[in-house]
Design a protein around this motif. Structure first.
Motif, PDB file in Angstrom:
ATOM      1  N   SER A   1     -33.903 -56.079 -21.660  1.00 25.09           N
ATOM      2  CA  SER A   1     -34.381 -55.423 -22.885  1.00 25.09           C
ATOM      3  C   SER A   1     -35.026 -54.087 -22.560  1.00 25.09           C
ATOM      4  O   SER A   1     -34.894 -53.110 -23.284  1.00 25.09           O
ATOM      5  CB  SER A   1     -35.357 -56.327 -23.641  1.00 25.09           C
ATOM      6  N   ARG A   2     -35.737 -54.057 -21.435  1.00 26.07           N
ATOM      7  CA  ARG A   2     -36.387 -52.819 -21.011  1.00 26.07           C
ATOM      8  C   ARG A   2     -35.345 -51.766 -20.601  1.00 26.07           C
ATOM      9  O   ARG A   2     -35.519 -50.571 -20.845  1.00 26.07           O
ATOM     10  CB  ARG A   2     -37.327 -53.134 -19.839  1.00 26.07           C
TER      11      ARG A   2
ATOM     12  N   THR B   1     -33.431 -61.360 -18.259  1.00 29.72           N
ATOM     13  CA  THR B   1     -33.234 -61.074 -19.678  1.00 29.72           C
ATOM     14  C   THR B   1     -34.321 -60.135 -20.180  1.00 29.72           C
ATOM     15  O   THR B   1     -34.058 -59.202 -20.938  1.00 29.72           O
ATOM     16  CB  THR B   1     -33.248 -62.381 -20.492  1.00 29.72           C
ATOM     17  N   ALA B   2     -35.556 -60.383 -19.734  1.00 26.87           N
ATOM     18  CA  ALA B   2     -36.677 -59.551 -20.182  1.00 26.87           C
ATOM     19  C   ALA B   2     -36.483 -58.100 -19.742  1.00 26.87           C
ATOM     20  O   ALA B   2     -36.666 -57.166 -20.532  1.00 26.87           O
ATOM     21  CB  ALA B   2     -37.986 -60.112 -19.646  1.00 26.87           C
ATOM     22  N   TRP B   3     -36.092 -57.893 -18.494  1.00 28.73           N
ATOM     23  CA  TRP B   3     -35.903 -56.517 -18.016  1.00 28.73           C
ATOM     24  C   TRP B   3     -34.610 -55.922 -18.555  1.00 28.73           C
ATOM     25  O   TRP B   3     -34.472 -54.679 -18.593  1.00 28.73           O
ATOM     26  CB  TRP B   3     -36.006 -56.460 -16.494  1.00 28.73           C
TER      27      TRP B   3
ATOM     28  N   ILE C   1     -37.725 -60.638 -25.478  1.00 29.24           N
ATOM     29  CA  ILE C   1     -36.464 -61.380 -25.547  1.00 29.24           C
ATOM     30  C   ILE C   1     -36.520 -62.305 -26.766  1.00 29.24           C
ATOM     31  O   ILE C   1     -37.601 -62.568 -27.310  1.00 29.24           O
ATOM     32  CB  ILE C   1     -36.176 -62.213 -24.274  1.00 29.24           C
ATOM     33  N   PHE C   2     -35.351 -62.773 -27.178  1.00 29.21           N
ATOM     34  CA  PHE C   2     -35.281 -63.766 -28.256  1.00 29.21           C
ATOM     35  C   PHE C   2     -34.457 -64.950 -27.767  1.00 29.21           C
ATOM     36  O   PHE C   2     -33.271 -64.792 -27.451  1.00 29.21           O
ATOM     37  CB  PHE C   2     -34.644 -63.160 -29.518  1.00 29.21           C
TER      38      PHE C   2
ATOM     39  N   PRO D   1     -41.720 -72.640 -23.521  1.00 34.68           N
ATOM     40  CA  PRO D   1     -40.807 -71.580 -23.982  1.00 34.68           C
ATOM     41  C   PRO D   1     -41.393 -70.178 -23.837  1.00 34.68           C
ATOM     42  O   PRO D   1     -40.661 -69.203 -23.882  1.00 34.68           O
ATOM     43  CB  PRO D   1     -40.606 -71.916 -25.457  1.00 34.68           C
ATOM     44  N   ASP D   2     -42.739 -70.088 -23.671  1.00 28.83           N
ATOM     45  CA  ASP D   2     -43.415 -68.792 -23.767  1.00 28.83           C
ATOM     46  C   ASP D   2     -43.538 -68.142 -22.396  1.00 28.83           C
ATOM     47  O   ASP D   2     -44.632 -67.867 -21.909  1.00 28.83           O
ATOM     48  CB  ASP D   2     -44.801 -68.971 -24.394  1.00 28.83           C
ATOM     49  N   THR D   3     -42.397 -67.922 -21.765  1.00 28.59           N
ATOM     50  CA  THR D   3     -42.421 -67.429 -20.395  1.00 28.59           C
ATOM     51  C   THR D   3     -41.177 -66.588 -20.113  1.00 28.59           C
ATOM     52  O   THR D   3     -40.151 -66.748 -20.776  1.00 28.59           O
ATOM     53  CB  THR D   3     -42.468 -68.621 -19.418  1.00 28.59           C
ATOM     54  N   VAL D   4     -41.307 -65.678 -19.150  1.00 23.67           N
ATOM     55  CA  VAL D   4     -40.119 -64.992 -18.627  1.00 23.67           C
ATOM     56  C   VAL D   4     -39.966 -65.306 -17.139  1.00 23.67           C
ATOM     57  O   VAL D   4     -39.303 -64.584 -16.408  1.00 23.67           O
ATOM     58  CB  VAL D   4     -40.162 -63.463 -18.871  1.00 23.67           C
TER      59      VAL D   4
ATOM     60  N   THR E   1     -47.516 -62.854 -20.795  1.00 25.44           N
ATOM     61  CA  THR E   1     -46.324 -63.215 -21.571  1.00 25.44           C
ATOM     62  C   THR E   1     -46.622 -64.358 -22.535  1.00 25.44           C
ATOM     63  O   THR E   1     -47.234 -65.352 -22.156  1.00 25.44           O
ATOM     64  CB  THR E   1     -45.184 -63.609 -20.620  1.00 25.44           C
TER      65      THR E   1
ATOM     66  N   ILE F   1     -35.086 -66.176 -16.486  1.00 24.89           N
ATOM     67  CA  ILE F   1     -35.308 -65.502 -17.770  1.00 24.89           C
ATOM     68  C   ILE F   1     -35.830 -64.080 -17.554  1.00 24.89           C
ATOM     69  O   ILE F   1     -35.652 -63.207 -18.401  1.00 24.89           O
ATOM     70  CB  ILE F   1     -36.283 -66.318 -18.643  1.00 24.89           C
TER      71      ILE F   1
ATOM     72  N   HIS G   1     -33.054 -73.559 -26.809  1.00 22.63           N
ATOM     73  CA  HIS G   1     -34.111 -74.044 -25.924  1.00 22.63           C
ATOM     74  C   HIS G   1     -34.136 -75.563 -25.977  1.00 22.63           C
ATOM     75  O   HIS G   1     -33.792 -76.157 -26.995  1.00 22.63           O
ATOM     76  CB  HIS G   1     -35.480 -73.485 -26.318  1.00 22.63           C
TER      77      HIS G   1
ATOM     78  N   ARG H   1     -21.295 -66.005 -27.295  1.00 23.22           N
ATOM     79  CA  ARG H   1     -22.501 -66.682 -27.800  1.00 23.22           C
ATOM     80  C   ARG H   1     -23.766 -66.108 -27.162  1.00 23.22           C
ATOM     81  O   ARG H   1     -23.874 -65.995 -25.950  1.00 23.22           O
ATOM     82  CB  ARG H   1     -22.407 -68.185 -27.493  1.00 23.22           C
ATOM     83  N   MET H   2     -24.735 -65.713 -28.025  1.00 23.69           N
ATOM     84  CA  MET H   2     -26.014 -65.213 -27.549  1.00 23.69           C
ATOM     85  C   MET H   2     -26.805 -66.394 -26.996  1.00 23.69           C
ATOM     86  O   MET H   2     -26.885 -67.448 -27.633  1.00 23.69           O
ATOM     87  CB  MET H   2     -26.771 -64.537 -28.689  1.00 23.69           C
ATOM     88  N   VAL H   3     -27.390 -66.231 -25.818  1.00 18.28           N
ATOM     89  CA  VAL H   3     -28.209 -67.291 -25.223  1.00 18.28           C
ATOM     90  C   VAL H   3     -29.674 -66.901 -25.311  1.00 18.28           C
ATOM     91  O   VAL H   3     -30.494 -67.622 -25.879  1.00 18.28           O
ATOM     92  CB  VAL H   3     -27.801 -67.558 -23.763  1.00 18.28           C
ATOM     93  N   ARG H   4     -30.030 -65.790 -24.709  1.00 19.48           N
ATOM     94  CA  ARG H   4     -31.373 -65.216 -24.829  1.00 19.48           C
ATOM     95  C   ARG H   4     -31.158 -63.727 -25.020  1.00 19.48           C
ATOM     96  O   ARG H   4     -30.765 -63.039 -24.087  1.00 19.48           O
ATOM     97  CB  ARG H   4     -32.208 -65.456 -23.555  1.00 19.48           C
ATOM     98  N   TRP H   5     -31.378 -63.243 -26.263  1.00 19.85           N
ATOM     99  CA  TRP H   5     -31.163 -61.827 -26.502  1.00 19.85           C
ATOM    100  C   TRP H   5     -31.991 -61.002 -25.535  1.00 19.85           C
ATOM    101  O   TRP H   5     -33.169 -61.307 -25.392  1.00 19.85           O
ATOM    102  CB  TRP H   5     -31.552 -61.457 -27.941  1.00 19.85           C
TER     103      TRP H   5
END
Lengths: 146, 389
Positions: B153-154, B149-151, A74-75, B139-142, A107, B146, A79, B198-202
């Motif tokens: 992308s999958r 959002t991660a799935w 994700i991007f 920030p480094d988490t799903v 992750t 969130i 934040h 608006r993109m929030v979390r691509w």
């Protein structure tokens, strides 16, 4: 060894517990420690006090090689502000399937890669970044451009 | 091992459902005040007073606060399960079925809180109520929301589809919300609106994410026998289930083809008297658009990755929304994306109203069955089948 109280203070943005303290102590030495069963050898993450495969409670946090494949990406386009956080958006967050075991994932963010190259299926390796004094595990693309 | 045993079938019923309406702004009211208003409303509609309720089950406020606020004389069962809302429904259904109580007041107060919309912090009461963070957010988490959002992308990667498939869910919901006077967002949207949001979390943008609201829903769940003596038509609980797999952390689930939803579907289908061919209305949960795509596929309307094509095939240009075989709507109230983020209580309330014939301008003619699949993938997938009495 750093005291429990100091360890919790070093990682104030995380929920530390008796079950994941060893993992975070490993980060201070730039070691990515993942729980592994001392009896059957199966890995699991996040940290937990028993092996989901054999129910042994002999769990050894063990360093992984840090190599793997991007499984999810994700991007972040926004934040909340964080001290020492490079706020260059979009900020990549990847879930990496580690080579140690199918389905075992960790992750983190990506460093040293253009966002266009951060795609599912790419091979990566572990690296470490410093965020306001906190060692943070991150990933780099493994391949070198030919 | 998934049991097909279902002794509660059609023995427990919704006797009524009520809402305060849902508002996408910081209103000058407390979460408790909305929940209390909805509870008073449903009790009055059912013709029940403070001596009649002997069970209390909600999300927020705590059951003891609700009992004291309403002056409920004495209760023999109460609980405050976590959301999504089928957790409340399942607990109350089991309690009524087992005789722990006979008349359960069941509620959910939705409220704009700082964890799901930072704009909530502009209200000093909400800011004061927020738990004090122990450190900077990671920030480094799903983890948490969130994960969807991660799935997402999958989903795009595995099935080779585009974001337009997500957009169909958002457009369907918004079109349906136009006919729901209590919905938060009723202005129609186009695919261009969706793609330029608006993109929030691509890969997810603002219109892929449910809308934080102030408001509440409340219900009375009782025995089918008792419900028949009350003021409104009963809606019978045909089957209810929750579902979860061994690996359920956001970044550890086996994949899109094996998570909580598949467990729900296997159990709910085995326990229910009807499935998609017999369902008059379908409620695929839509807290995030890819959740709904997965539910459409997993209930069996189409194969994995085909929900977008399925929606295009069953798209009704007149209403700009899905009507399966020209008839069955998805989330006719507008869902979490457009009616408001009720964590499933809005879906249940709409289903009850539709099967009671009380859905106003959006009433599905002759609706007698509803299939509901609230919740997401990880530790919150749920299912409910309802039938008219």
């Amino acid at each position: 060894m750093i005291s429990d109280a100091d360890l919790i203070d070093r990682f104030r943005g995380h929920m530390l517990s008796r079950d994941n303290a060893a993992h975070f102590r490993g980060r201070l030495d730039h070691q990515l420690l993942i729980d592994r069963c001392a009896e059957c050898g199966v890995w699991h993450h996040p940290p937990a006090p028993a092996c989901p495969a054999c129910w042994s409670m002999s769990i050894t946090p063990t360093a992984v090689s840090g190599t793997g494949t991007i499984h999810l990406v994700i991007f972040l386009h926004q934040h909340a502000p964080i001290p020492g956080f490079d706020d260059a958006m979009p900020y990549p967050v990847v879930t990496v399937e580690l080579d140690e075991q199918p389905g075992l994932r960790f992750t983190g963010t990506m460093v040293g890669a253009a966002n266009d190259d951060v795609v599912i299926g790419r091979r990566v390796r572990l690296d470490w970044i410093d965020r306001d004094g906190e060692p943070v595990p991150a990933f780099r693309l493994a391949e070198v451009a030919a | 091992m998934i049991s097909t045993h279902n002794p509660i079938k059609n023995t427990v019923a919704f006797a009524g459902a009520a809402t305060t309406g849902l508002f996408p702004k910081n209103t000058e009211r407390s979460q408790t005040s909305y929940a209390v208003e909805a509870c008073i409303s449903v009790l009055r509609q059912c013709g029940l007073g403070p001596d009649d309720v002997d069970g209390v089950c909600g999300s927020f406020p705590m059951a003891q606060r609700m009992q004291e606020t309403l002056g409920l004389t004495s209760v023999t069962w109460f609980a405050n399960p976590h959301i999504p809302f089928i957790n409340q429904v399942a607990a109350a259904t089991a309690a009524v079925s087992a005789g722990l109580c006979q008349v359960a007041l069941v509620y959910h107060g939705a409220y704009r809180l700082p964890w799901n919309t930072s704009a909530a912090l502009r209200d000093p009461f909400r800011a004061a109520d927020a738990s004090i963070p122990t450190g900077p957010p990671n920030p480094d988490t799903v983890a948490g929301a969130i994960g969807y959002t991660a799935w997402a992308s999958r989903y795009l990667h595995e099935y080779g589809v585009t974001k337009e498939d997500f957009g169909l869910i958002a457009i369907n919901d918004r079109s349906n919300a136009a006919t729901n006077p209590t919905a938060a967002m009723r202005e129609p949207i186009t695919m261009d609106d969706y793609l330029s949001a608006r993109m929030v979390r691509w890969p997810l943008c603002l219109l892929d994410m449910d809308i934080a609201v102030d408001g509440a829903d409340a219900f009375v769940i009782t025995t089918a026998e008792r419900a028949r003596d009350l003021a409104l038509p009963p809606v019978l609980i045909n089957a209810v289930t929750l579902g979860m797999t061994a690996r359920n952390s956001e970044d550890q689930i086996d994949g899109l083809r094996h998570h909580g939803q598949q467990v729900v579907i296997e159990a709910l289908r085995a326990k229910s008297d009807f499935w998609i061919d017999g369902a008059d209305i379908f409620f695929p949960y839509d807290g995030f658009t890819p959740i709904a795509l997965n539910w459409i596929e997993n209930v069996g309307y189409c194969g994995p990755g085909e929900a977008g094509d399925f929606m295009r095939q069953h798209w009704d240009p007149a209403t700009n929304s899905v009507r399966v075989n020209g008839r069955v709507p998805f989330n006719p109230h507008g869902g979490s994306l457009s009616e408001g983020a009720t964590q499933g209580s809005g879906h249940v309330r709409e289903a009850v109203h539709q099967l009671q014939g009380l859905a106003g301008d959006r009433q599905v003619a002759g609706a007698r069955t509803a299939l509901l699949t609230p919740g997401g993938f990880f530790f919150n997938a749920q299912g409910l089948t309802l039938v008219s009495a």
